[in-house]
Write a protein that holds these residues in place. Structure first.
Motif, PDB file in Angstrom:
ATOM      1  N   TYR A   1      28.109  23.462 -21.665  1.00  0.00           N
ATOM      2  CA  TYR A   1      29.393  22.841 -21.348  1.00  0.00           C
ATOM      3  C   TYR A   1      29.497  21.436 -21.925  1.00  0.00           C
ATOM      4  O   TYR A   1      30.561  21.019 -22.380  1.00  0.00           O
ATOM      5  N   GLY A   2      28.376  20.698 -21.912  1.00  0.00           N
ATOM      6  CA  GLY A   2      28.406  19.342 -22.452  1.00  0.00           C
ATOM      7  C   GLY A   2      28.834  19.314 -23.907  1.00  0.00           C
ATOM      8  O   GLY A   2      29.541  18.400 -24.351  1.00  0.00           O
ATOM      9  N   ARG A   3      28.426  20.303 -24.670  1.00  0.00           N
ATOM     10  CA  ARG A   3      28.813  20.373 -26.085  1.00  0.00           C
ATOM     11  C   ARG A   3      30.308  20.661 -26.211  1.00  0.00           C
ATOM     12  O   ARG A   3      31.004  20.042 -27.017  1.00  0.00           O
ATOM     13  N   LEU A   4      30.781  21.614 -25.423  1.00  0.00           N
ATOM     14  CA  LEU A   4      32.211  21.909 -25.421  1.00  0.00           C
ATOM     15  C   LEU A   4      33.004  20.662 -25.067  1.00  0.00           C
ATOM     16  O   LEU A   4      34.008  20.327 -25.723  1.00  0.00           O
ATOM     17  N   TYR A   5      32.542  19.961 -24.017  1.00  0.00           N
ATOM     18  CA  TYR A   5      33.221  18.747 -23.566  1.00  0.00           C
ATOM     19  C   TYR A   5      33.299  17.701 -24.678  1.00  0.00           C
ATOM     20  O   TYR A   5      34.372  17.167 -24.981  1.00  0.00           O
ATOM     21  N   ALA A   6      32.160  17.402 -25.296  1.00  0.00           N
ATOM     22  CA  ALA A   6      32.111  16.334 -26.297  1.00  0.00           C
ATOM     23  C   ALA A   6      32.976  16.642 -27.511  1.00  0.00           C
ATOM     24  O   ALA A   6      33.537  15.730 -28.135  1.00  0.00           O
ATOM     25  N   LYS A   7      33.097  17.906 -27.858  1.00  0.00           N
ATOM     26  CA  LYS A   7      33.863  18.268 -29.049  1.00  0.00           C
ATOM     27  C   LYS A   7      35.373  18.278 -28.804  1.00  0.00           C
ATOM     28  O   LYS A   7      36.152  18.219 -29.762  1.00  0.00           O
TER      29      LYS A   7
ATOM     30  N   VAL B   1      27.029  14.306 -29.065  1.00  0.00           N
ATOM     31  CA  VAL B   1      27.329  15.726 -28.875  1.00  0.00           C
ATOM     32  C   VAL B   1      26.059  16.463 -28.484  1.00  0.00           C
ATOM     33  O   VAL B   1      25.122  16.581 -29.277  1.00  0.00           O
ATOM     34  N   PRO B   2      25.966  16.964 -27.241  1.00  0.00           N
ATOM     35  CA  PRO B   2      24.780  17.718 -26.816  1.00  0.00           C
ATOM     36  C   PRO B   2      24.583  18.975 -27.654  1.00  0.00           C
ATOM     37  O   PRO B   2      25.515  19.476 -28.300  1.00  0.00           O
ATOM     38  N   ALA B   3      23.396  19.514 -27.597  1.00  0.00           N
ATOM     39  CA  ALA B   3      23.051  20.666 -28.432  1.00  0.00           C
ATOM     40  C   ALA B   3      23.661  21.963 -27.926  1.00  0.00           C
ATOM     41  O   ALA B   3      23.836  22.912 -28.701  1.00  0.00           O
ATOM     42  N   ARG B   4      23.979  22.038 -26.636  1.00  0.00           N
ATOM     43  CA  ARG B   4      24.391  23.324 -26.104  1.00  0.00           C
ATOM     44  C   ARG B   4      25.263  23.145 -24.853  1.00  0.00           C
ATOM     45  O   ARG B   4      25.419  22.039 -24.336  1.00  0.00           O
TER      46      ARG B   4
ATOM     47  N   ASP C   1      24.899   9.623 -31.675  1.00  0.00           N
ATOM     48  CA  ASP C   1      25.244  11.042 -31.635  1.00  0.00           C
ATOM     49  C   ASP C   1      25.420  11.427 -30.170  1.00  0.00           C
ATOM     50  O   ASP C   1      24.467  11.462 -29.402  1.00  0.00           O
TER      51      ASP C   1
END
Length: 573
Positions: free
Chosen positions: A541-547, A536-539, A534
């Motif tokens: 910019y990292g989450r935006l990036y991964a998605k 995809v970070p929980a929150r 997994d």
């Protein structure tokens, strides 16, 4: 020429006789500006990426003032706007994670402010493509000012090149051939001034790309950071930015698919960083053009490498500058370029390089005596990289360009770091080192881990290169037989995720192939047992990036930012 101030974009903020414009003007007055400072003048933004954690840009405080001087000389109103600084040496896991964030910031800063044109001040690696991508999307007149390379490094009687010699001397230290005192002397002498790496790393490659694309003044790419010439370049860039504002000379008015071909040809001819491929694909996407790995390979097959510059050659950026720089190099490639492409100088590329002269045939080689007749960087495809991967073949050991060996696999960087020098590691000089979990999603951010270290027990035997494969990038200052950008990456379920220790891997650079010697039935069995991490970070910019980040062969831009921007102006109420 008579200029119409009402045609300026900033006039919408400052010109009307209404309460909103009153507010805008009064706030300028609150900063000490008077009507004469801005009235009927183009507002020119100086987008400055200065930071005390970014060596490459440490001279930008002074350069911003010099840009300001040029803007004032031409009757513009300069405004300095700080934007995120991407300093490769200090940011973890990689500045590549934040390239798209800076691109978004540049786009939105330009779009939301009363800006008629912009000077983009950048240099360190990902700063260059990020700023170009953002300016292209905002489509506001913009000109790029590269930071310039640092001075040559020095150790005793040796000329040092940052990055390349770091790896070289580290290997010697690991092999027991370099004492602590000498290592400290190298540390003190390898980076002797402000500026980007003085090798043809990603920073200088992307600066050269920007110049060949038409985004800089002539000769800007390799003017050393601390030379007086660089100060004059900054002033001239400021002057030109004012003219571009009046002329509405936007990126969409001069950039074409041929501009990108020119940029790619230049990157190949200088033996430039493999990272340029990813960035150019992303830049093309912002323009609404498709640049494929296949197009890159087409040009690679016909473009000679004539820039004899480290790490692929012998010389450094200061030598390249003294030899005539990018204009001189391009003047020897006119049959491979579209010289009718426009540039921010206001002339065509052909006109910009018409008077260029090669001063040193050793640094910028004649066509009949190239560093390599073609193919300094190559695209490979095969069952391990169905969407492609790349290798800088010019920086590899020729004996390894056709090679078959058994895999030694590391699942991620911590595992590699912990195990690579283990005396019990089952590895020999013919092995193929593999690192996975290092792509856009897996690391995260697609870091420069692709130049895997040689195991210490092989270094002491005299081994200095071996085949290394990964879904990572590598620094433009790196070298060796390193296959990079394997796509799709392992964390996205690419075949690299299924490789096991002992599998036979074969590369054939002349044939442009990479093959994993495992039969289809076994691959199917392994895939049925594969569990992807997994990522995809929980929150945040990292989450935006991964998605939303795309894979390496698509430029690693966000999927919602590709294609031409609608160009909608912000409402003013």
């Amino acid at each position: 020429m008579t200029h119409d101030p009402t045609s300026l974009r900033s006039h919408r903020w400052f010109g009307p006789d209404d309460v909103r414009s009153f507010g805008h003007r009064s706030r300028l007055k609150g900063m000490g500006f008077d009507d004469v400072d801005y009235q009927d003048r183009p507002v020119v933004a100086i987008l400055n990426t200065w930071s005390e954690l970014n060596t490459c840009h440490s001279h930008f405080r002074n350069r911003a003032d010099e840009v300001r001087r040029g803007i004032l000389q031409s009757g513009g109103f300069p405004v300095e706007v700080p934007v995120m600084s991407l300093g490769e040496m200090m940011m973890k896991p990689t500045t590549m994670l934040y390239r798209n964030l800076l691109a978004m910031e540049v786009e939105e800063v330009l779009r939301c402010h009363p800006i008629d044109s912009a000077v983009l001040m950048g240099g360190c690696d990902k700063t260059v493509p990020a700023m170009l991508m953002g300016a292209i999307s905002a489509d506001i007149p913009s000109i790029f000012l590269p930071a310039g390379p640092m001075l040559k490094g020095r150790f005793k009687n040796e000329t040092l090149g940052s990055g390349s010699d770091t790896w070289k001397y580290w290997d010697e230290r690991m092999a027991g051939n370099l004492c602590e005192h000498s290592w400290k002397c190298i540390e003190n002498g390898i980076a002797r001034s402000a500026g980007t790496c003085m090798t043809m790393g990603t920073a200088s490659t992307m600066a050269s790309v920007a110049e060949a694309m038409g985004f800089t003044l002539s000769g800007a790419a390799c003017t050393p950071a601390v030379f007086a010439d660089h100060s004059r370049l900054a002033v001239a860039t400021g002057r030109r930015a004012v003219e571009m504002a009046w002329d509405k000379f936007t990126p969409s008015s001069f950039l074409t698919p041929s501009s990108l071909d020119n940029a790619l040809t230049a990157a190949l001819a200088i033996g430039g960083s493999t990272n340029a491929i990813v960035h150019l694909i992303a830049i093309a996407g912002r323009l609404g053009f498709e640049l494929t790995l296949d197009r890159f390979d087409e040009l690679s097959r016909i473009t000679p490498v004539i820039g004899d510059i480290r790490p692929s050659g012998r010389y450094l950026m200061e030598d390249f500058y003294n030899a005539g720089g990018v204009p001189a190099l391009l003047s020897r490639l006119t049959d491979l370029l579209d010289t009718q492409c426009k540039t921010v100088s206001g002339v065509t590329l052909g006109e910009q390089i018409a008077n260029a002269e090669v001063i040193d045939d050793e640094v910028i080689r004649p066509r009949e005596n190239p560093v390599s007749p073609a193919g300094g960087t190559c695209l490979l495809r095969g069952n391990l990289a169905p969407q492609g991967c790349v290798i800088k073949s010019l920086a590899a050991d020729p004996k390894l360009l056709i090679h078959r060996g058994r895999a030694v696999v590391f699942d991620d960087y911590p595992a590699m770091k912990a195990g690579i020098h283990d005396p019990d590691l089952d590895v020999d000089a013919n092995s193929v080192l593999i690192l996975r979990g290092a792509g856009p999603l897996g690391a995260p951010g697609f870091p420069e881990w692709g130049m895997l270290p040689i195991p210490k027990k092989l270094l002491v035997q005299g081994v200095r290169d071996m085949v290394r494969l990964s879904d990572a990038r590598m620094s433009g200052t790196s070298y060796g037989t390193c296959v990079l950008h394997i796509s799709p990456e392992s964390s996205a379920g690419g075949p690299l995720a299924l490789v096991q220790n002992g599998d036979e891997i074969e590369i054939n650079i002349p044939e442009r192939t990479i093959h994993w010697h495992v039969d289809d039935a076994e691959i199917t069995r392994r895939r049925s047992e594969l569990k992807l991490p997994d990522v995809v970070p929980a929150r945040g910019y990292g989450r935006l990036y991964a998605k939303h980040v795309t894979q390496a062969d698509k430029g690693c831009d966000f999927d919602f930012l590709t294609g031409r921007s609608p160009g909608a102006e912000p409402g003013i109420y």
